[in-house]
Design a protein around this motif. Structure first.
Motif, PDB file in Angstrom:
ATOM      1  N   LEU A  46       0.832  -1.202   0.000  1.00  0.00           N
ATOM      2  CA  LEU A  46       0.000   0.000   0.000  1.00  0.00           C
ATOM      3  C   LEU A  46       0.867   1.252   0.000  1.00  0.00           C
ATOM      4  CD1 LEU A  46      -3.186   0.126   0.298  1.00  0.00           C
ATOM      5  CD2 LEU A  46      -2.757   0.839   2.644  1.00  0.00           C
ATOM      6  N   TRP A  47       1.884   1.275   0.862  1.00  0.00           N
ATOM      7  CA  TRP A  47       2.754   2.456   0.966  1.00  0.00           C
ATOM      8  C   TRP A  47       3.609   2.636  -0.289  1.00  0.00           C
ATOM      9  CZ3 TRP A  47       4.269   0.656   6.516  1.00  0.00           C
ATOM     10  CH2 TRP A  47       3.245   0.989   7.386  1.00  0.00           C
ATOM     11  N   GLU A  48       3.927   1.553  -0.965  1.00  0.00           N
ATOM     12  CA  GLU A  48       4.693   1.674  -2.209  1.00  0.00           C
ATOM     13  C   GLU A  48       3.884   2.422  -3.271  1.00  0.00           C
ATOM     14  OE1 GLU A  48       6.686  -1.254  -5.600  1.00  0.00           O
ATOM     15  OE2 GLU A  48       6.029  -2.083  -3.676  1.00  0.00           O
ATOM     16  N   GLN A  49       2.608   2.048  -3.413  1.00  0.00           N
ATOM     17  CA  GLN A  49       1.745   2.743  -4.371  1.00  0.00           C
ATOM     18  C   GLN A  49       1.424   4.161  -3.900  1.00  0.00           C
ATOM     19  OE1 GLN A  49       1.110   1.538  -7.311  1.00  0.00           O
ATOM     20  NE2 GLN A  49       2.123  -0.408  -6.808  1.00  0.00           N
ATOM     21  N   ASN A  67       1.911  10.205  -4.314  1.00  0.00           N
ATOM     22  CA  ASN A  67       2.300  11.514  -3.785  1.00  0.00           C
ATOM     23  C   ASN A  67       3.410  12.170  -4.596  1.00  0.00           C
ATOM     24  OD1 ASN A  67       0.511  11.850  -1.587  1.00  0.00           O
ATOM     25  ND2 ASN A  67       1.734  10.480  -0.323  1.00  0.00           N
ATOM     26  N   LYS A  68       4.219  11.359  -5.273  1.00  0.00           N
ATOM     27  CA  LYS A  68       5.316  11.907  -6.069  1.00  0.00           C
ATOM     28  C   LYS A  68       4.918  12.226  -7.501  1.00  0.00           C
ATOM     29  CE  LYS A  68       8.968   9.618  -3.399  1.00  0.00           C
ATOM     30  NZ  LYS A  68      10.039   8.600  -3.418  1.00  0.00           N
ATOM     31  N   THR A  69       3.738  11.785  -7.928  1.00  0.00           N
ATOM     32  CA  THR A  69       3.274  12.055  -9.289  1.00  0.00           C
ATOM     33  C   THR A  69       2.834  13.505  -9.406  1.00  0.00           C
ATOM     34  OG1 THR A  69       2.538   9.778  -9.537  1.00  0.00           O
ATOM     35  CG2 THR A  69       1.632  11.387 -11.071  1.00  0.00           C
ATOM     36  N   ARG A  70       3.265  14.170 -10.475  1.00  0.00           N
ATOM     37  CA  ARG A  70       2.919  15.577 -10.680  1.00  0.00           C
ATOM     38  C   ARG A  70       1.415  15.712 -10.918  1.00  0.00           C
ATOM     39  NH1 ARG A  70       7.126  19.107 -13.782  1.00  0.00           N
ATOM     40  NH2 ARG A  70       8.117  18.532 -11.820  1.00  0.00           N
ATOM     41  N   MET A  71       0.783  16.646 -10.229  1.00  0.00           N
ATOM     42  CA  MET A  71      -0.654  16.838 -10.337  1.00  0.00           C
ATOM     43  C   MET A  71      -1.029  17.485 -11.663  1.00  0.00           C
ATOM     44  SD  MET A  71      -1.839  17.988  -6.491  1.00  0.00           S
ATOM     45  CE  MET A  71      -0.614  19.278  -6.260  1.00  0.00           C
ATOM     46  N   GLN A  72      -2.251  17.217 -12.116  1.00  0.00           N
ATOM     47  CA  GLN A  72      -2.738  17.819 -13.346  1.00  0.00           C
ATOM     48  C   GLN A  72      -2.922  19.324 -13.161  1.00  0.00           C
ATOM     49  OE1 GLN A  72      -6.294  15.867 -14.639  1.00  0.00           O
ATOM     50  NE2 GLN A  72      -5.313  13.866 -14.886  1.00  0.00           N
ATOM     51  N   LYS A  73      -2.533  20.071 -14.162  1.00  0.00           N
ATOM     52  CA  LYS A  73      -2.657  21.535 -14.212  1.00  0.00           C
ATOM     53  C   LYS A  73      -1.809  22.237 -13.158  1.00  0.00           C
ATOM     54  CE  LYS A  73      -7.405  21.291 -15.951  1.00  0.00           C
ATOM     55  NZ  LYS A  73      -8.793  21.723 -15.746  1.00  0.00           N
ATOM     56  N   ARG A  74      -0.864  21.481 -12.549  1.00  0.00           N
ATOM     57  CA  ARG A  74       0.031  22.111 -11.570  1.00  0.00           C
ATOM     58  C   ARG A  74       1.455  21.635 -11.823  1.00  0.00           C
ATOM     59  NH1 ARG A  74      -3.193  22.286  -5.786  1.00  0.00           N
ATOM     60  NH2 ARG A  74      -5.172  23.070  -6.603  1.00  0.00           N
ATOM     61  N   PRO A  75       2.422  22.500 -11.691  1.00  0.00           N
ATOM     62  CA  PRO A  75       3.811  22.135 -12.025  1.00  0.00           C
ATOM     63  C   PRO A  75       4.560  21.467 -10.878  1.00  0.00           C
ATOM     64  CG  PRO A  75       3.715  24.458 -11.509  1.00  0.00           C
ATOM     65  CD  PRO A  75       2.296  23.946 -11.395  1.00  0.00           C
ATOM     66  N   TYR A  76       3.863  20.819  -9.957  1.00  0.00           N
ATOM     67  CA  TYR A  76       4.537  20.186  -8.826  1.00  0.00           C
ATOM     68  C   TYR A  76       3.702  18.987  -8.363  1.00  0.00           C
ATOM     69  CZ  TYR A  76       1.177  23.371  -6.667  1.00  0.00           C
ATOM     70  OH  TYR A  76       0.035  24.063  -6.354  1.00  0.00           O
ATOM     71  N   SER A  77       4.324  18.149  -7.534  1.00  0.00           N
ATOM     72  CA  SER A  77       3.630  16.988  -6.974  1.00  0.00           C
ATOM     73  C   SER A  77       3.116  17.302  -5.569  1.00  0.00           C
ATOM     74  CB  SER A  77       4.569  15.774  -6.917  1.00  0.00           C
ATOM     75  OG  SER A  77       5.614  16.010  -5.982  1.00  0.00           O
TER      76      SER A  77
END
Length: 521
Positions: free
Chosen positions: A287-290, A295-305
């Motif tokens: 669970l924590w691996e996924q 949390n590290k994936t960059r969010m849509q319409k935002r330049p950061y995770s």
């Protein structure tokens, strides 16, 4: 004016395709394709030049019909599987996940936009996606927590039983940073443990905790003044946060964590489908691996995770964690027994803990955790012990009355030390009493004999005691009755020459016992 309109305008003036290519600095084949498209349709120059540029672009770049693409046949064979996965809400599969699996199996297949387009053309309905305005929250101010409706499970390796577990979800609404953990149930112990693990993962404490109205958090879910669970109150006092439950009828105060529950279904549950786990620890690791990837994936319409946002703005604003971890507190009102102990029964075990003997008979408030037991009388802490999970007694000597301590402190070394203070002869006799070469009896068998000799030493003269000890060692006498009879016999024979102040006249019964008896057998 668009490039296509310029080509049409020059062609209307009689310019050749090569001349148009040279004047507009474009490839000749591009010009040929534009003119060919114009000639294949029934358009006129005046009609096209009167249209807006986007409409002209659409007419000349309509593309090939979608169903003439050879990739469609492969897509249609996979379409029933896609519909099945998206139609089952228990699987929590998203279009993005299906597209990733599709490209992995068929690298030459459709791109993402075409894949989504064909899915939309063939599915009955598409769910709307509502974006929450996280920027309306203050950084590091609030932690929202909830339990997911759908459970995960693992297989018990001993019984083969499928064990269902609850999934705890928390998020920091400003950065959308998320935490997830599996716990055995929604009971107070597991709920408190999940919050503790979340705060340790965050590395700090936000000032406000917003839970749902579950019984582990709220006992009475009054809209205006809810009554909190005592365990959650104790935890708030330890970590210095306040608990503000959401409205029981319209829980909009934790809308973002509700959204994170849905995201957990799509980004974590769906990716773990088909996998078998054999312990809750193994399940949490997956669970924590996924969760880390999410949390590290960059969010849509935002330049950061989410992780970058949390560490950049919120992490440093959190209050520091306490020096010691929190352990859930339990409460019990018990009476201090006449033995100076309170009897604590919990988790199917019984153990006794001591309290000072001056509080015997009083009511005591016992507050205990996984590791400690504290006893309070009249609002003052009178005892503290390490928690034991086995049947038995835990005590401090100073808590016991003097007579209890005297009994509990008895041992061979104790009596030998005492005898050494009386005389060397007495010490030698008591040492011989406990000599392991002489007897294989437990030490406790001779405690009463030693206690009786202690009593006799306070009543009779030391010379008589020493003489009796030497005689008993020589004749191997290790019985109280015989020791006393020999002692009184010695006193009777020595009293004529050396009367003592400690002498007590034998009773008629003593004379009867001494007549005809053999003292040294």
């Amino acid at each position: 004016m668009s490039l296509i309109k310029q080509v049409l305008q020059l062609k209307q003036l009689g310019e050749s395709n090569r001349g148009i290519s040279r004047k507009l600095s474009i490839n000749k084949e591009t010009v040929n394709n534009y003119i060919k498209t114009f000639q294949l349709n029934t358009w006129t120059y005046e009609e096209l030049l009167a249209k807006e540029d986007p409409e002209v672009e659409r007419l000349f770049h309509a593309g090939n019909p979608a169903y003439s693409d050879p990739r469609l046949a492969d897509f249609l064979t996979r379409l029933p599987y896609f519909k099945e996965q998206l139609g089952n809400p228990k699987l929590h599969v998203t279009r993005q996940l299906l597209y990733e699996e599709y490209k992995h199996a068929y690298p030459d297949g459709y791109g993402k936009s075409q894949f989504y387009f064909h899915l939309q053309q063939n599915l009955v309905a598409q769910k709307d996606c509502v974006a929450m305005l996280a920027d309306t929250y203050n950084p590091a101010e609030k932690l929202m927590v909830d339990f997911a409706g759908d459970k995960l499970s693992y297989v018990d390796t001993q019984t083969g039983e499928i064990i269902k577990v609850e999934v705890f979800v928390a998020c920091m609404p400003y950065s959308d940073y998320t935490y997830v953990i599996c716990v055995p149930s929604q009971k107070s112990e597991d709920f408190i443990f999940a919050i503790r693990m979340c705060l340790e993962h965050l590395g700090g404490v936000p000032p406000i905790l917003t839970p749902d109205n579950l019984k582990s958090a709220v006992i009475s879910n009054d809209r205006h003044e809810p009554k909190l669970n005592k365990a959650l109150e104790d935890m708030g006092n330890h970590y210095h946060f306040v608990v503000l439950p959401c409205d029981p009828k319209a829980p909009t105060q934790k809308a973002l964590v509700e959204d994170k529950v849905r995201t957990t279904y799509n980004r974590i549950y769906a990716k773990l489908r088909g996998r078998t786990f054999y312990s809750i620890i193994e399940l949490n690791r997956a669970l924590w691996e996924q969760l880390s990837l999410f949390n590290k994936t960059r969010m849509q319409k935002r330049p950061y995770s989410r992780e970058e946002r949390f560490h950049a703005i919120e992490k440093d604003r959190l209050k520091p964690l306490p020096a010691c971890i929190y352990e859930m507190k339990y409460y019990a009102n018990l009476q201090v027994q006449s033995s100076c102990f309170i009897e604590l029964r919990h988790d199917k075990t019984t153990h006794f803990y001591s309290a000072p003997y001056i509080h015997v008979g009083k009511k005591a408030l016992v507050i205990f955790t996984r590791s400690n037991v504290s006893i309070y009388v009249d609002g003052m802490q009178v005892a503290s012990h390490r928690r034991s999970y086995e049947y038995g007694h835990t005590y401090i000597k100073e808590h016991l009355a003097s007579n209890c301590r005297a009994v509990m402190e008895r041992s061979a070394s104790y009596y030998i030390t005492w005898a050494a203070h009386i005389s060397p002869d007495c010490r030698d006799y008591i040492s011989e009493v406990f000599n392991p070469k002489r007897t294989n009896q437990p030490e406790e068998v001779y405690y009463k004999l030693c206690a009786s000799i202690m009593s006799l030493s306070r009543k009779y003269e030391l010379a008589a005691i020493n003489k009796t000890c030497r005689q008993c060692i020589e004749c191997k006498v290790f019985s109280y009755r015989k020791f006393e009879a020999i002692l009184k016999h010695n006193i009777l024979h020595d009293s004529a020459d050396e009367p003592t102040l400690c002498y007590q006249a034998p009773t008629p019964t003593d004379h009867a016992n001494m007549r005809g008896s053999s003292y040294f057998q």
